[in-house]
Motif scaffolding. Structure first.
Motif, PDB file in Angstrom:
ATOM      1  N   ALA A  88      -2.031   2.201  -4.091  1.00 22.25           N
ATOM      2  CA  ALA A  88      -2.958   3.096  -3.406  1.00 22.25           C
ATOM      3  C   ALA A  88      -4.109   3.467  -4.337  1.00 22.25           C
ATOM      4  O   ALA A  88      -5.270   3.519  -3.911  1.00 22.25           O
ATOM      5  CB  ALA A  88      -2.226   4.342  -2.923  1.00 22.25           C
ATOM      6  N   ASP A  89      -3.811   3.736  -5.615  1.00 21.52           N
ATOM      7  CA  ASP A  89      -4.862   4.079  -6.589  1.00 21.52           C
ATOM      8  C   ASP A  89      -5.820   2.904  -6.792  1.00 21.52           C
ATOM      9  O   ASP A  89      -7.026   3.089  -6.920  1.00 21.52           O
ATOM     10  CB  ASP A  89      -4.237   4.476  -7.930  1.00 21.52           C
ATOM     11  N   LEU A  90      -5.245   1.710  -6.814  1.00 19.59           N
ATOM     12  CA  LEU A  90      -6.049   0.515  -7.036  1.00 19.59           C
ATOM     13  C   LEU A  90      -7.002   0.276  -5.871  1.00 19.59           C
ATOM     14  O   LEU A  90      -8.186  -0.007  -6.080  1.00 19.59           O
ATOM     15  CB  LEU A  90      -5.133  -0.697  -7.228  1.00 19.59           C
ATOM     16  N   THR A  91      -6.536   0.394  -4.648  1.00 16.92           N
ATOM     17  CA  THR A  91      -7.414   0.168  -3.489  1.00 16.92           C
ATOM     18  C   THR A  91      -8.486   1.246  -3.408  1.00 16.92           C
ATOM     19  O   THR A  91      -9.615   0.970  -3.011  1.00 16.92           O
ATOM     20  CB  THR A  91      -6.608   0.140  -2.183  1.00 16.92           C
ATOM     21  N   ASP A  92      -8.163   2.487  -3.791  1.00 18.05           N
ATOM     22  CA  ASP A  92      -9.169   3.553  -3.784  1.00 18.05           C
ATOM     23  C   ASP A  92     -10.258   3.268  -4.812  1.00 18.05           C
ATOM     24  O   ASP A  92     -11.450   3.471  -4.539  1.00 18.05           O
ATOM     25  CB  ASP A  92      -8.522   4.918  -4.077  1.00 18.05           C
ATOM     26  N   SER A  93      -9.881   2.807  -5.989  1.00 19.13           N
ATOM     27  CA  SER A  93     -10.889   2.553  -7.027  1.00 19.13           C
ATOM     28  C   SER A  93     -11.788   1.370  -6.654  1.00 19.13           C
ATOM     29  O   SER A  93     -12.947   1.326  -7.059  1.00 19.13           O
ATOM     30  CB  SER A  93     -10.213   2.294  -8.375  1.00 19.13           C
ATOM     31  N   SER A 101       0.822  -1.212   0.000  1.00 21.77           N
ATOM     32  CA  SER A 101       0.000   0.000   0.000  1.00 21.77           C
ATOM     33  C   SER A 101       0.856   1.262   0.000  1.00 21.77           C
ATOM     34  O   SER A 101       0.374   2.332  -0.325  1.00 21.77           O
ATOM     35  CB  SER A 101      -0.937   0.003   1.200  1.00 21.77           C
ATOM     36  N   SER A 102       2.131   1.144   0.336  1.00 25.14           N
ATOM     37  CA  SER A 102       3.001   2.315   0.324  1.00 25.14           C
ATOM     38  C   SER A 102       3.351   2.730  -1.104  1.00 25.14           C
ATOM     39  O   SER A 102       3.735   3.858  -1.340  1.00 25.14           O
ATOM     40  CB  SER A 102       4.281   2.033   1.122  1.00 25.14           C
ATOM     41  N   GLU A 103       3.181   1.804  -2.048  1.00 22.91           N
ATOM     42  CA  GLU A 103       3.455   2.133  -3.450  1.00 22.91           C
ATOM     43  C   GLU A 103       2.308   2.970  -4.011  1.00 22.91           C
ATOM     44  O   GLU A 103       1.150   2.730  -3.678  1.00 22.91           O
ATOM     45  CB  GLU A 103       3.619   0.846  -4.263  1.00 22.91           C
TER      46      GLU A 103
END
Length: 182
Positions: free
Chosen positions: A52-57, A46-48
């Motif tokens: 982060a963009d993937l988990t938000d989407s 998640s630090s990458e």
């Protein structure tokens, strides 16, 4: 004697045990191999920025998909219960009993009829005994016709089941004890 050998063996086994254990513990440990990027835990990934963009989407609400999901209506029925009616159980053909024991044998309820293709124990013994005494008269064909049996089963019954038969073998010597037939 064996007690003495065990003492000596124990003494050598425990000799300088603490020093040997400390020496083994203080050795440098081998380094682990680097892990593949796909097998790293989610908290590390998640630090990458891409992760982060993937988990938000994934966690965002998607209105077009939600409206499509609301328009779907599912109605289910059990096809086995509604289409196939229960089969009506057909009663077996029965025939009256040919022979039975007199009275109430062994406290059992008296049987008056049996299904076609089956025999009671008394009938089976009677049929086998009749065949044994007069095989020309009581052939498997006649037995199967008399008791409403399958001819193949009747032939197997006559071939493989023999009614109880007592044979008294005479003694070889005259002075031996013998069971007397009454």
């Amino acid at each position: 004697m064996s007690n003495m050998g065990a003492r000596v063996a124990r003494m050598f086994r425990n000799f300088n045990l603490e020093n040997r254990a400390l020496r083994e513990i203080s050795k440098e440990k081998p380094k682990a191999a680097p892990r593949h990027t796909g097998s790293t835990p989610a908290s590390v990934r998640s630090s990458e920025p891409e992760a982060a963009d993937l988990t938000d989407s994934i966690h965002q609400r998607n209105d077009p998909l939600l409206t499509l999901l609301k328009s779907v209506y599912v109605e289910s029925k059990d096809p086995a219960a509604s289409e196939t009616p229960k089969p009506v159980e057909k009663e077996e053909e029965r025939r009256p009993l040919k022979f039975s024991l007199p009275g109430d044998p062994y406290g059992l309820v008296e049987i008056t009829d049996v299904p076609k293709g089956k025999l009671s124990l008394v009938e089976a013994l009677k049929a086998l005994n009749s065949h044994k005494r007069e095989p020309q008269t009581w052939t498997p064909e006649k037995i199967s016709q008399e008791y409403s049996l399958d001819l193949k089963d009747t032939k197997a019954l006559v071939d493989f089941f023999i009614p109880f038969d007592v044979k008294i073998i005479p003694p070889k010597t005259a002075d031996a004890k013998q069971i007397k037939a009454s």
